[in-house]
Motif scaffolding. Structure first.
Motif, PDB file in Angstrom:
ATOM      1  N   PRO A   1      37.929 -39.810 -59.292  1.00 25.64           N
ATOM      2  CA  PRO A   1      37.505 -39.082 -58.147  1.00 25.64           C
ATOM      3  C   PRO A   1      38.594 -38.739 -57.182  1.00 25.64           C
ATOM      4  O   PRO A   1      39.257 -39.692 -56.925  1.00 25.64           O
ATOM      5  CB  PRO A   1      36.357 -39.806 -57.508  1.00 25.64           C
TER       6      PRO A   1
ATOM      7  N   PRO B   1      39.214 -38.396 -53.379  1.00 24.57           N
ATOM      8  CA  PRO B   1      38.650 -38.620 -52.173  1.00 24.57           C
ATOM      9  C   PRO B   1      38.589 -37.040 -51.540  1.00 24.57           C
ATOM     10  O   PRO B   1      39.433 -36.130 -51.624  1.00 24.57           O
ATOM     11  CB  PRO B   1      39.572 -39.527 -51.313  1.00 24.57           C
ATOM     12  N   ARG B   2      37.537 -36.934 -50.826  1.00 28.53           N
ATOM     13  CA  ARG B   2      37.114 -35.473 -50.535  1.00 28.53           C
ATOM     14  C   ARG B   2      38.043 -34.997 -49.553  1.00 28.53           C
ATOM     15  O   ARG B   2      38.205 -33.706 -49.608  1.00 28.53           O
ATOM     16  CB  ARG B   2      35.715 -35.806 -49.735  1.00 28.53           C
ATOM     17  N   ARG B   3      38.711 -35.676 -48.726  1.00 27.19           N
ATOM     18  CA  ARG B   3      39.289 -35.066 -47.738  1.00 27.19           C
ATOM     19  C   ARG B   3      40.767 -34.978 -48.215  1.00 27.19           C
ATOM     20  O   ARG B   3      41.789 -34.431 -47.605  1.00 27.19           O
ATOM     21  CB  ARG B   3      39.603 -36.106 -46.420  1.00 27.19           C
ATOM     22  N   SER B   4      40.968 -35.228 -49.502  1.00 25.20           N
ATOM     23  CA  SER B   4      42.462 -34.977 -50.028  1.00 25.20           C
ATOM     24  C   SER B   4      42.609 -34.109 -51.133  1.00 25.20           C
ATOM     25  O   SER B   4      41.419 -33.828 -51.864  1.00 25.20           O
ATOM     26  CB  SER B   4      43.102 -36.337 -50.558  1.00 25.20           C
TER      27      SER B   4
ATOM     28  N   PHE C   1      55.624 -41.131 -48.349  1.00 23.59           N
ATOM     29  CA  PHE C   1      55.349 -40.087 -49.490  1.00 23.59           C
ATOM     30  C   PHE C   1      54.069 -39.496 -49.523  1.00 23.59           C
ATOM     31  O   PHE C   1      53.850 -38.539 -50.062  1.00 23.59           O
ATOM     32  CB  PHE C   1      55.577 -41.073 -50.955  1.00 23.59           C
ATOM     33  N   GLU C   2      52.958 -40.210 -48.770  1.00 21.16           N
ATOM     34  CA  GLU C   2      51.752 -39.770 -48.413  1.00 21.16           C
ATOM     35  C   GLU C   2      51.848 -38.186 -47.797  1.00 21.16           C
ATOM     36  O   GLU C   2      51.276 -37.367 -48.184  1.00 21.16           O
ATOM     37  CB  GLU C   2      50.855 -40.503 -47.595  1.00 21.16           C
TER      38      GLU C   2
ATOM     39  N   PRO D   1      45.067 -40.064 -56.144  1.00 21.60           N
ATOM     40  CA  PRO D   1      45.793 -41.286 -55.987  1.00 21.60           C
ATOM     41  C   PRO D   1      46.380 -41.893 -57.216  1.00 21.60           C
ATOM     42  O   PRO D   1      47.106 -42.662 -57.216  1.00 21.60           O
ATOM     43  CB  PRO D   1      44.876 -42.118 -55.239  1.00 21.60           C
ATOM     44  N   ASN D   2      45.664 -41.708 -58.364  1.00 22.93           N
ATOM     45  CA  ASN D   2      45.880 -42.223 -59.775  1.00 22.93           C
ATOM     46  C   ASN D   2      47.212 -41.396 -60.255  1.00 22.93           C
ATOM     47  O   ASN D   2      47.948 -42.132 -60.832  1.00 22.93           O
ATOM     48  CB  ASN D   2      44.815 -41.808 -60.727  1.00 22.93           C
TER      49      ASN D   2
ATOM     50  N   VAL E   1      49.209 -39.460 -58.592  1.00 21.86           N
ATOM     51  CA  VAL E   1      50.320 -39.369 -57.558  1.00 21.86           C
ATOM     52  C   VAL E   1      51.441 -40.371 -57.804  1.00 21.86           C
ATOM     53  O   VAL E   1      52.595 -40.338 -57.658  1.00 21.86           O
ATOM     54  CB  VAL E   1      49.807 -39.145 -56.154  1.00 21.86           C
ATOM     55  N   GLU E   2      50.984 -41.483 -58.421  1.00 20.51           N
ATOM     56  CA  GLU E   2      51.850 -42.799 -58.562  1.00 20.51           C
ATOM     57  C   GLU E   2      52.753 -42.568 -59.747  1.00 20.51           C
ATOM     58  O   GLU E   2      52.950 -43.396 -60.632  1.00 20.51           O
ATOM     59  CB  GLU E   2      51.316 -43.855 -58.791  1.00 20.51           C
TER      60      GLU E   2
ATOM     61  N   ASP F   1      53.546 -35.892 -50.585  1.00 17.49           N
ATOM     62  CA  ASP F   1      52.819 -35.715 -51.999  1.00 17.49           C
ATOM     63  C   ASP F   1      51.486 -34.924 -51.528  1.00 17.49           C
ATOM     64  O   ASP F   1      50.826 -34.435 -52.521  1.00 17.49           O
ATOM     65  CB  ASP F   1      52.393 -37.049 -52.407  1.00 17.49           C
ATOM     66  N   THR F   2      50.917 -34.967 -50.271  1.00 23.41           N
ATOM     67  CA  THR F   2      49.804 -34.138 -50.021  1.00 23.41           C
ATOM     68  C   THR F   2      50.090 -32.643 -50.157  1.00 23.41           C
ATOM     69  O   THR F   2      50.952 -32.161 -49.364  1.00 23.41           O
ATOM     70  CB  THR F   2      49.507 -34.548 -48.474  1.00 23.41           C
TER      71      THR F   2
ATOM     72  N   VAL G   1      45.131 -34.842 -53.207  1.00 20.89           N
ATOM     73  CA  VAL G   1      46.074 -35.631 -54.187  1.00 20.89           C
ATOM     74  C   VAL G   1      44.981 -36.586 -55.004  1.00 20.89           C
ATOM     75  O   VAL G   1      44.364 -37.426 -54.561  1.00 20.89           O
ATOM     76  CB  VAL G   1      46.898 -36.473 -53.332  1.00 20.89           C
TER      77      VAL G   1
ATOM     78  N   GLU H   1      55.107 -45.616 -49.125  1.00 17.25           N
ATOM     79  CA  GLU H   1      53.881 -44.949 -49.398  1.00 17.25           C
ATOM     80  C   GLU H   1      53.562 -43.934 -48.181  1.00 17.25           C
ATOM     81  O   GLU H   1      52.949 -42.903 -48.407  1.00 17.25           O
ATOM     82  CB  GLU H   1      52.869 -46.249 -49.326  1.00 17.25           C
TER      83      GLU H   1
END
Ligand SMILES: Nc1ncnc2c1ncn2[C@@H]1O[C@H](COP(=O)(O)OP(=O)(O)OP(=O)(O)O)[C@@H](O)[C@H]1O
Ligand SMILES: [Mg+2]
Lengths: 169, 789
Positions: free
Chosen positions: B183, B185-188, B520-521, B192-193, B195-196, B524-525, B190, B517
């Protein structure tokens, strides 16, 4: 010279003893005010949903207009109070986290597996900003879907949970 | 679908998740998110009693809450004929509610805090059939219109249209990652799985890679330096074993030392000097090279981060505070530079040094070398142990430092409010509390250090004792030379530093990873409002605007716009009217594409705004925002902000049109007046007029004025209007105003009410209609009459 009015006079709390709160057969709250008017369905709203759970309850009618405010639930008659509390419990679902089993995170996105006062649960958080830690170890959490969770005092949890939590707060 | 996944209790669910982690939760959610889920066997057997022969289940949705307020699975099933609810309510066998669709008057969803309740209303009253957490809200929202259409089939057109639910369309944002299924997360946007890709550190190294021509030689130099660095120790061994010992022996035996001894001594000493000079020069050169690399990395990373930050959409900023973002660009980037240019190299250098030393020691005397290594595990243990303690202390400290920047970032710009409410003491107190906490944290760190160092020294001392003891015995047994022993004690001292650095490697990596992190956040967003791949340049527009069934929500909890439809012809002036919070500013935010609607489309000249490049769209729209923001700089800079090549003449013309020229020339510095940060040195009305000039200068086809003249007096306003009246010829204008007289030039008015279009039409039409607008007009007329008295 005229005295400026006291600002407290601006709110007039309902006379709790003369309010009548019941539930109709549609499982809706009906409220009869001291002036004799009846309203249904009524939605109770906490003015301070995070800090004062039993005080300053605003009663809204179907059009979301305030019909009055109750200063303290304790002032209500027993039966009314029971009905109102029941409805508040329904309207505000915020389980208390009792144990954190696991917490995996990357990029501030965390997946939690927890036990709560309402049973086991899991949820995802988008960022650390969704965790608010307040005084006295109180922690409030809002997950990606908009569900809320609370930890009344995280220091009281078991050591493992505390260790996991401390990585986040 | 697996049947095992159906009947499990919450506890099983949790255990499953424990064993297989995050992906499982994604899958679990996916199975639970269809509106025709597989009904567990125990319920199916109970259904047999209820359903008639050919009845087919059309909708089957499970909940995650029960009515007693605990987590658990209840069910709502709908066939062509009836709605069945299974509510367990804590009991082992669920209670069944059987409601014929014929009886249903409406389906209601109560949106509560942290949970929703689905109710079914019949003639006899309403019953609650399902309680579920917000996670399942989309599923129920999807199922409700489906159930309503089933009711339609039983009794056509019986449902109250106003209570009907609109067809649910999943919000524009992706809920699940397309590549890995976990999933988002709603506000993003990206995953998370995904992106790494590659570990953070490797991504970081990519930034260092372009400079390998400098950093590779630097590493090489370091490796050589570290090796050469040990040479004096070896030399002194030679000095002792080959010169001093034979010489002293000769002297004790009453003989002359060998004649060449002094020459050898001089040679060795000269060698030592040479080695030291070499390491000094080489280190200096290396230091300079690495500083160059480090600064280059900073330069690139910082610019990239800021560049990307500027691309990101407004919702990104709304969810993060300024202080936090600032510290990412300043501090975290700096920390990364230190890591790449120094930390990483030190790790390499120190490991090399250890290896060199081990080789030399083992070559000289492997037994003693083994003994000498005994304290090393202790060193490692304590360093790691203290490292972990330190990490905690530093984490807390870092948070407090971040808190300080948050306070500064909010109180310095907000200083007027602080002073107006005389809260200086309070703010200072807040600040002081934090600095107290920092003091405490730093002292905790100091405490750890003060214990750490003596312990370390003791361990080293312990190692020395070992060497003296074991090595000493070997000397007595003629297995070791005196020079060998000195070399060992020398190396023992040298072991300390590298071991320490290497043990902290973990911590260093961790800290760098955290910083990486955070940086890169940002990188990456992806912006939530981004050009699609095949976005075209928006050609020069004429200014037609159309909203088609637009639904928009800032937070996916409450819709700010709820099904907006209207068409505006080129050159029309539209007045937007509505209560505060009705959604006026939100509506124009969609025209400029600050946000994208979750549902529906916005067209400009027939182009869906999502199909054109954002920059070509915004270039043709001039906006005066509700709270106009001026940048630090001069008045002229600010007016010319949207058109960098504007001539002085154009700037003055724009200022004239905005009725700003007159007051500007009265400033002692005229157009060169500095407006101060956020325009704090000019008045509110002046600020508004400067920003009107800024919008006009762009010569936009669509002009948006959000309360653009709310802070100026009526006379000035009418003068601005006059000037604008000439300018707005041939432009589409959206004007928002609470003061209705501002809108007197409008061709048509759109009245918004709680995110919906309430009325639309010309002033005369709406007055004739006698609706909301007429009411508003009347009230303002009364008011102005009172004023006129
Ligand atoms: N950035 C935001 N995040 C979340 N909700 C927002 C945001 N901006 C506005 N809202 C909410 O959206 C609704 C519509 O806001 P909007 O700014 O469009 O109102 P408006 O009609 O312009 O009001 P006003 O006349 O006061 O300027 C309001 O309920 C507001 O609280
Ligand atoms: Mg507004």
């Amino acid at each position: 010279m005229q005295q400026p009015i006291q600002i407290e006079d601006e709110i007039q709390f309902l006379d709790a003893k003369r309010v009548k709160i019941e539930r109709n057969q549609s499982e809706e709250l009906t409220v009869e005010l001291p002036d004799g008017s009846t309203h249904a369905p009524v939605e109770p709203v906490r003015a301070f949903p995070l800090t004062h759970l039993t005080q300053y309850i605003s009663l809204l009618d179907a059009d979301q207009n305030e019909i009055g405010m109750i200063e303290d639930i304790k002032q209500l008659k027993k039966a009314d109070r029971k009905v109102l509390e029941e409805e508040l419990r329904k309207c505000y679902f915020m389980p208390k986290i009792t144990k954190v089993h696991s917490l995996e995170g990357r990029f501030g996105v965390t997946h939690w597996e927890v036990d709560t006062s309402r049973g086991a649960a899991y949820f995802d958080l988008r960022s650390r900003f969704d965790i608010v830690s307040l005084e006295g170890g109180r922690v409030l959490i809002k997950d990606v879907d908009g569900n809320r969770y609370e930890i009344p005092n995280y220091h009281r949890l078991d050591a493992n949970s505390v260790a996991l939590l401390e990585t986040q707060i | 679908m697996n049947s095992m996944g159906r009947g499990f209790s919450r506890r099983d669910v949790r255990r499953m998740a424990h064993s297989s982690g995050k992906r499982n939760s994604a899958k679990r959610l996916e199975e639970e998110m269809t509106i025709l889920e597989q009904v567990p066997p125990d319920l199916q057997s109970r259904l047999k009693d209820v359903l008639s022969q050919q009845e087919e289940i059309k909708v089957a949705i499970s909940t995650d809450l029960q009515f007693d307020g605990t987590y658990g699975k209840d069910w709502v099933l709908v066939t062509e004929k009836r709605l069945i609810a299974f509510n367990r309510n804590g009991a082992p066998t669920p209670e069944v509610q059987n409601i014929p669709l014929e009886d249903v008057e409406s389906i209601e969803i109560r949106e509560l805090h942290g949970n929703n309740i689905m109710k079914v209303r019949t003639q006899a009253g309403a019953v609650e059939v399902a309680r579920y957490s917000k996670r399942f809200a989309p599923k129920f929202a999807e199922a409700t219109p489906e159930i309503e259409s089933l009711i339609d089939k039983v009794k056509p057109e019986a449902l109250d249209e106003s209570k009907r639910h609109r067809k649910y369309v999943a919000s524009g944002k992706k809920i699940r990652c397309e590549t890995c299924g976990s999933p988002i997360p709603r506000r993003s946007d990206v995953c998370p799985n995904c992106v790494e890709k590659g570990k953070l550190i490797f991504r970081l190294l990519k930034y260092a890679l372009p400079f390998w021509r400098v950093s590779a030689p630097a590493v090489l130099i370091m490796m050589v330096v570290r090796l050469v660095d040990l040479y004096p120790a070896v030399l002194s061994k030679q000095l002792i074993d080959d010169i001093f010992v034979p010489a002293t022996q000769a002297i004790t035996n009453g003989q002359q030392p060998e004649p060449g001894a002094f020459g050898q001594l001089v040679l060795i000493v000269l060698l030592m000097v040479g080695v030291n000079v070499f390491t000094m020069v080489a280190s200096a050169i290396r230091g300079y090279m690495m500083a160059w690399v480090g600064q280059n990395i900073t330069l690139k990373l910082r610019n990239d981060a800021y560049q990307h930050l500027s691309v990101l959409s407004l919702d990104f900023y709304e969810q993060r505070d300024t202080g936090n973002l600032m510290s990412r660009i300043t501090q975290d980037v700096g920390r990364l530079r230190d890591f790449i240019s120094e930390g990483l190299q030190n790790i390499i250098g120190d490991s090399m040094a250890l290896i060199y030393m081990c080789i030399i020691m083992f070559a000289i005397n492997w037994q003693l070398a083994l003994w000498a290594l005994i304290p090393i595990p202790l060193l490692i243990f304590f360093t790691i142990f203290f490292g972990q303690k330190m990490h905690k202390v530093f984490h807390v400290l870092w948070k407090h430092y971040a808190g300080i920047s948050t306070i500064l970032a909010s109180t310095i710009p907000g200083v007027r409010v602080v002073k107006a409410f005389t809260r200086e003491k309070y703010e200072v107190g807040r600040f002081r509390n934090l600095t107290d906490l920092i003091f405490e944290g730093e002292m905790n760190a100091a405490k750890l250090w003060t214990v750490y160092h003596p312990i370390m020294r003791f361990i080293i001392f312990f190692g020395m004792i070992m060497i003296w003891l074991v090595g000493g015995r070997q000397i007595l047994n003629d297995q070791l030379t005196i020079g060998g022993l000195t070399l060992f004690t020398n190396f023992m001292m040298r072991f300390f530093m590298p071991v320490q650095t290497l043990c902290r490697m973990n911590e260093r990596f961790l800290r760098a990873a955290t910083s990486a992190e955070r940086v890169f956040e940002i990188l990456d967003t992806p912006p939530s409002v981004a050009d699609s791949k095949d976005a075209i340049d928006l050609p020069d527009i004429r200014g037609a605007v159309e909203f088609r069934d637009v639904v928009f929500s800032y937070d996916s909890e409450k819709n700010a716009l709820n099904g907006i439809n209207f068409t505006v012809k080129p050159g029309e002036m539209i007045g937007l009217v509505g209560h505060s919070g009705a959604g006026k500013s939100t509506l124009i935010n969609l025209i400029t594409r600050f946000y994208d609607p979750q549902h529906g489309e916005v067209f400009i000249d027939g182009h869906d705004t999502r199909d054109v490049k954002v920059s070509t769209l915004r270039k043709q729209i001039g906006v005066v925002l509700q709270d106009p923001f001026l940048f630090e700089g001069t008045v002229a800079d600010n007016i010319g902000y949207g058109k960098p090549d504007a001539t002085r003449k154009e700037i003055i013309a724009a200022a004239k049109a905005a009725n700003a020229h007159d007051f500007i020339v009265k400033f002692p510095d005229g157009y060169d007046t500095k407006v101060g940060e956020r325009g704090s040195r000019v008045s509110g009305g002046e600020r508004q007029r400067i920003s009107i000039a800024r919008a006009i200068l762009k010569n936009p086809r669509i002009l948006i004025l959000d309360e653009a003249t709310s802070s100026v007096d009526t006379e000035t306003e009418s003068r601005i209007q006059e000037a604008l009246g000439r300018l707005i010829q041939g432009r589409t204008v959206f004007a928002i105003a609470h003061r209705l007289s501002t809108l007197k030039h409008s061709n048509r008015l759109i009245i918004l009410e709680e995110g919906k279009v309430d009325e639309i039409g010309t002033h005369e039409e709406l007055i004739a209609k006698g609706g909301t607008y007429a009411g508003l007009c009347e009230k303002q007329m009364e008011l102005s009459k009172i004023r006129a008295l």
